[in-house]
Write an enzyme that holds these catalytic residues in place. Sequence first.
Site, PDB file in Angstrom:
ATOM      1  N   GLY A 197      -4.615  -1.112   7.360  1.00 49.61           N
ATOM      2  CA  GLY A 197      -3.518  -1.818   6.698  1.00 49.61           C
ATOM      3  C   GLY A 197      -3.159  -3.113   7.419  1.00 49.61           C
ATOM      4  O   GLY A 197      -2.544  -3.997   6.840  1.00 49.61           O
TER       5      GLY A 197
ATOM      6  N   GLN B 282       0.590   5.432   8.566  1.00 48.87           N
ATOM      7  CA  GLN B 282      -0.238   4.368   8.004  1.00 48.87           C
ATOM      8  C   GLN B 282      -1.396   3.988   8.919  1.00 48.87           C
ATOM      9  O   GLN B 282      -1.214   3.735  10.105  1.00 48.87           O
ATOM     10  CB  GLN B 282       0.638   3.146   7.704  1.00 48.87           C
ATOM     11  CG  GLN B 282       1.727   3.472   6.684  1.00 48.87           C
ATOM     12  CD  GLN B 282       2.571   2.286   6.258  1.00 48.87           C
ATOM     13  OE1 GLN B 282       3.766   2.437   6.065  1.00 48.87           O
ATOM     14  NE2 GLN B 282       1.985   1.124   6.091  1.00 48.87           N
TER      15      GLN B 282
ATOM     16  N   CYS C 206       0.797  -1.232   0.000  1.00 52.11           N
ATOM     17  CA  CYS C 206       0.000   0.000   0.000  1.00 52.11           C
ATOM     18  C   CYS C 206       0.831   1.284   0.000  1.00 52.11           C
ATOM     19  O   CYS C 206       0.525   2.231  -0.720  1.00 52.11           O
ATOM     20  CB  CYS C 206      -0.940  -0.011   1.195  1.00 52.11           C
ATOM     21  SG  CYS C 206      -0.136  -0.572   2.702  1.00 52.11           S
TER      22      CYS C 206
ATOM     23  N   HIS D  60      -3.652   6.108   4.160  1.00 50.42           N
ATOM     24  CA  HIS D  60      -2.237   6.282   4.509  1.00 50.42           C
ATOM     25  C   HIS D  60      -1.783   7.656   4.012  1.00 50.42           C
ATOM     26  O   HIS D  60      -2.181   8.097   2.929  1.00 50.42           O
ATOM     27  CB  HIS D  60      -1.371   5.239   3.795  1.00 50.42           C
ATOM     28  CG  HIS D  60      -1.484   3.853   4.341  1.00 50.42           C
ATOM     29  ND1 HIS D  60      -2.283   3.491   5.404  1.00 50.42           N
ATOM     30  CD2 HIS D  60      -0.836   2.718   3.944  1.00 50.42           C
ATOM     31  CE1 HIS D  60      -2.128   2.186   5.635  1.00 50.42           C
ATOM     32  NE2 HIS D  60      -1.277   1.700   4.762  1.00 50.42           N
TER      33      HIS D  60
ATOM     34  N   LYS E  17      10.167  -2.652   2.078  1.00 51.17           N
ATOM     35  CA  LYS E  17       9.259  -2.820   0.928  1.00 51.17           C
ATOM     36  C   LYS E  17       9.285  -1.562   0.063  1.00 51.17           C
ATOM     37  O   LYS E  17       9.252  -1.629  -1.167  1.00 51.17           O
ATOM     38  CB  LYS E  17       7.827  -3.084   1.401  1.00 51.17           C
ATOM     39  CG  LYS E  17       7.607  -4.465   2.005  1.00 51.17           C
ATOM     40  CD  LYS E  17       6.192  -4.560   2.592  1.00 51.17           C
ATOM     41  CE  LYS E  17       6.027  -5.803   3.457  1.00 51.17           C
ATOM     42  NZ  LYS E  17       4.771  -5.758   4.250  1.00 51.17           N
TER      43      LYS E  17
END
Length: 339
Positions: free
Chosen positions: A164, A160, A133, A246, A217
């Site tokens: 999530g 975030q 995301c 987010h 990530k």
Amino acid sequence: MNEQRRFKVAVVGATGAVGETMLAILAERNFPVSELVALASERSAGGEVEFKNRKIIVQDLATFDPAGVDIALFSAGGSVSKEYAPKFAAAGAVVIDNSSTFRYDDDVPLVVSEVNPREAKNRPRGIIANPNCSTMQLMPVLKPIHDGYGIERINIATYQSVSGAGRSGMEELGKQTAELLNFQQIEPKKFPQQIAFNLIPHIDDFQPNGYTKEEMKLVWETQKILGDKNILVNPTAVRVPVFYGHSEAVNIETRKKISAEEARALLQKAPGVKVVDERKAGGYPTPVTHASGTDPVYVGRIREDFSHPRGLNLWVVADNIRKGAALNAVQLAELVAAE
Ligand code: A2P
């Protein structure tokens, strides 16, 4: 899209926060579905989910035969994807996987629909990975800037939301908030610390280099999607007590200087991006007022970095369940359907 062809679509994790939104978005966008299969664990099998105002009985993934499925959207966690995505692909389905299991494999494309859609076709294993995301919402904003001005380095801090972390993340924020307002003790379960009225600079596992996996990530996925291993990314990922959406404070350093006006003009034309950038109270996007429940990636607070000759600051906000997960997965399914 071929008007005649309709697809048997399986949603794996259909009872989850992302899976439920996948069903809603497939319906909203009128994806050509011949049959919709809702799959989850044995726990939820026999229950119901809704698709196009109809009840669909949830089936147990473990005993389901994938033969005949054309497209499978997976959002049931990494271990489920690892075990079942190859089985669905072997049975002939195109798998669109929302977990991080296959994202970094060279023979699995990692695709943001507005950014590198052509790569979706090159899927030797029958699997297309949906980005994480936080990377997802960054890419439609950075792609045109990288193409025109060359991004050398990205400094990013994320804010975030708890969705999530799935349905249980949202339940924990709601529960802790109510408990604390009632002067009760709280007991963190899903998150490593209290999340209500707090924030936590730790998402996913710590890595040997001191960054978390959620942070790494952003590094791996940005380089893969923009096709440039030289882009330097320095991320800090933070969980905040927001239900949906987010946000990201982004600072980029470019090879060629980009002014705030040039960036604004470029982003106004960028597919999937909406500029909300007035220098007054409320003239910027927030997760609750703009992103939640909507499709675009919003960008505001566009300003030149006065500490660096080729630096630019941006504030990027999107609905992490929609563009950050379910919407992009359905957009990838649309690319597959259009082939
Ligand atoms: P279930 O409702 O049966 O637990 P979220 O990210 O919101 O927590 O949702 C996770 C989704 O993944 C849910 O639909 C959940 O189904 C599904 N899921 C979790 N574990 C498995 C499993 N072992 N097999 C199939 N589905 C699973």
